[in-house]
Scaffold this active site. Sequence first.
Site, PDB file in Angstrom:
ATOM      1  N   ASP A 170      73.555  17.430  47.369  1.00  0.00           N
ATOM      2  CA  ASP A 170      73.784  16.867  48.712  1.00  0.00           C
ATOM      3  C   ASP A 170      74.689  15.634  48.688  1.00  0.00           C
ATOM      4  OD1 ASP A 170      73.772  16.137  51.359  1.00  0.00           O
ATOM      5  OD2 ASP A 170      71.619  15.794  51.494  1.00  0.00           O
TER       6      ASP A 170
ATOM      7  N   HIS B   7      70.987  13.323  65.923  1.00  0.00           N
ATOM      8  CA  HIS B   7      70.409  13.505  64.579  1.00  0.00           C
ATOM      9  C   HIS B   7      69.276  12.502  64.389  1.00  0.00           C
ATOM     10  CE1 HIS B   7      69.929  14.066  60.321  1.00  0.00           C
ATOM     11  NE2 HIS B   7      71.017  14.807  60.176  1.00  0.00           N
TER      12      HIS B   7
ATOM     13  N   HIS C 240      65.794  16.741  59.564  1.00  0.00           N
ATOM     14  CA  HIS C 240      65.575  17.288  58.222  1.00  0.00           C
ATOM     15  C   HIS C 240      64.106  17.676  58.107  1.00  0.00           C
ATOM     16  CE1 HIS C 240      69.222  14.925  56.386  1.00  0.00           C
ATOM     17  NE2 HIS C 240      69.549  15.689  57.396  1.00  0.00           N
TER      18      HIS C 240
ATOM     19  N   GLU D 159      80.689  15.792  58.852  1.00  0.00           N
ATOM     20  CA  GLU D 159      79.923  14.640  58.336  1.00  0.00           C
ATOM     21  C   GLU D 159      80.517  14.264  56.992  1.00  0.00           C
ATOM     22  OE1 GLU D 159      76.148  16.818  58.046  1.00  0.00           O
ATOM     23  OE2 GLU D 159      75.361  15.483  59.598  1.00  0.00           O
TER      24      GLU D 159
ATOM     25  N   HIS E   9      75.167  21.530  52.263  1.00  0.00           N
ATOM     26  CA  HIS E   9      73.778  21.754  51.846  1.00  0.00           C
ATOM     27  C   HIS E   9      73.547  23.196  51.368  1.00  0.00           C
ATOM     28  CE1 HIS E   9      72.282  18.239  54.614  1.00  0.00           C
ATOM     29  NE2 HIS E   9      73.135  17.850  53.692  1.00  0.00           N
TER      30      HIS E   9
ATOM     31  N   HIS F 143      78.301  14.843  50.227  1.00  0.00           N
ATOM     32  CA  HIS F 143      79.384  15.377  51.067  1.00  0.00           C
ATOM     33  C   HIS F 143      80.745  14.903  50.554  1.00  0.00           C
ATOM     34  CE1 HIS F 143      76.455  15.591  54.749  1.00  0.00           C
ATOM     35  NE2 HIS F 143      75.902  16.022  53.646  1.00  0.00           N
TER      36      HIS F 143
ATOM     37  N   GLU G 274      67.503  21.526  60.019  1.00  0.00           N
ATOM     38  CA  GLU G 274      68.733  21.572  59.230  1.00  0.00           C
ATOM     39  C   GLU G 274      68.484  22.284  57.906  1.00  0.00           C
ATOM     40  OE1 GLU G 274      70.905  17.900  59.023  1.00  0.00           O
ATOM     41  OE2 GLU G 274      72.352  18.698  57.581  1.00  0.00           O
TER      42      GLU G 274
ATOM     43  N   ASP H  12      74.288  23.433  57.489  1.00  0.00           N
ATOM     44  CA  ASP H  12      75.154  22.427  56.865  1.00  0.00           C
ATOM     45  C   ASP H  12      75.845  23.080  55.668  1.00  0.00           C
ATOM     46  OD1 ASP H  12      75.958  20.318  54.970  1.00  0.00           O
ATOM     47  OD2 ASP H  12      74.956  18.941  56.353  1.00  0.00           O
TER      48      ASP H  12
ATOM     49  N   ARG I 297      68.035   4.390  58.737  1.00  0.00           N
ATOM     50  CA  ARG I 297      67.082   3.871  57.753  1.00  0.00           C
ATOM     51  C   ARG I 297      65.920   3.144  58.419  1.00  0.00           C
ATOM     52  NH1 ARG I 297      68.789   4.478  52.791  1.00  0.00           N
ATOM     53  NH2 ARG I 297      70.945   5.093  52.499  1.00  0.00           N
TER      54      ARG I 297
ATOM     55  N   HIS J  14      77.151  21.916  60.533  1.00  0.00           N
ATOM     56  CA  HIS J  14      77.731  20.714  59.931  1.00  0.00           C
ATOM     57  C   HIS J  14      78.785  21.163  58.933  1.00  0.00           C
ATOM     58  CE1 HIS J  14      73.908  18.101  60.709  1.00  0.00           C
ATOM     59  NE2 HIS J  14      74.672  18.201  61.769  1.00  0.00           N
TER      60      HIS J  14
ATOM     61  N   TYR K 268      67.147  10.212  58.838  1.00  0.00           N
ATOM     62  CA  TYR K 268      66.879  11.105  57.703  1.00  0.00           C
ATOM     63  C   TYR K 268      65.795  10.574  56.778  1.00  0.00           C
ATOM     64  CZ  TYR K 268      70.525   8.020  55.868  1.00  0.00           C
ATOM     65  OH  TYR K 268      71.277   6.934  55.530  1.00  0.00           O
TER      66      TYR K 268
HETATM   67 ZN    ZN Z   1      73.781  15.965  53.613  1.00  0.00          ZN
HETATM   68 FE    FE Z   2      74.161  17.689  57.702  1.00  0.00          FE
HETATM   69 FE    FE Z   3      71.466  15.874  58.294  1.00  0.00          FE
END
Ligand code: ZN
Ligand code: FE
Ligand code: FE
Length: 275
Positions: A223, A66, A106, A255, A178, A225, A141, A175, A36, A210, A69
């Site tokens: 989205d 990664h 992303h 994830e 996703h 998970h 991704e 992913d 973040r 992922h 995001y």
């Molecule tokens: Zn996700």
């Molecule tokens: Fe992912």
């Molecule tokens: Fe991701």
Amino acid sequence: MRIGCHLSSSRGFLAMGKEAVSIGADTFQFFTRNPRGSKAKSLDEKDVEAYRGYAAEHGIGVIVAHAPYTLNPCSADPRVREFAQLTLADDLKRMEHLPGNLYNFHPGSHVGQGVERGIELIADLLNEILTEEQHTTVLLETMAGKGSEVGSHFEELAAILERVTLRENMGVCLDTCHIYDAGYDIVQDLDGVLEEFDRVIGLKWLRAVHVNDSKNPIGSHKDRHEKIGEGNIGYEALWRLVHHPALAQLPFCLETPNELDGYAEEIRRLRQPVL
Ligand code: ZN
Ligand code: FE
Ligand code: FE
């Protein structure tokens, strides 16, 4: 099969390596910085050195960094795009301390500018930061298509790759949550989805996966998970995916909403040679 999960990078690379080994993983993923926030701790050379030795000794292979995001490489605001560019470029520079690994991000949200403009902005940014000298492969991704996210159709990722000059430094990270949320039916027709990926993007560009279950039904664009086997994709479909011969060379990263013991159990179950 090379499989691991997302780990916290707060205690450094050697700690992540040891954590990975302790749960039966031989790869892992980590955030390059607070997902973040924006601040990145400077890389501890001694830690990286110790990690390299440990990884070689314990068979940890390619790892996946990664990007935060919260970046938006295709924002309508040039300052937001510039921040994304500076952050990605800085991360890539830091990744050179661990050559030969993957850096996933992303693609971003076009926020009403249209998907075409989004694709153009993402490719422009990549053309600014990729270098011939780099030793990291940058991954786009696949996204769920929440809001105005770019990358929920294979065609969009293919269009970005087509526009990138140093395409050989690029790849795609698939992913499972996703693409399922985006409408690709990996439960009923995994072969069909992989054939479509091959036709539209090319399987040679697929460099990481992922592995996540989804809290929501196919095509929901949510989205969220879920733990392996507790969502709408289910254990069997995910087991088939991680054992699919077309994906055998790729690193798989969980994830899922788990602590370490939960990850260890998911890795153990997915590694089982028969369903
Ligand atoms: Zn996700
Ligand atoms: Fe992912
Ligand atoms: Fe991701």
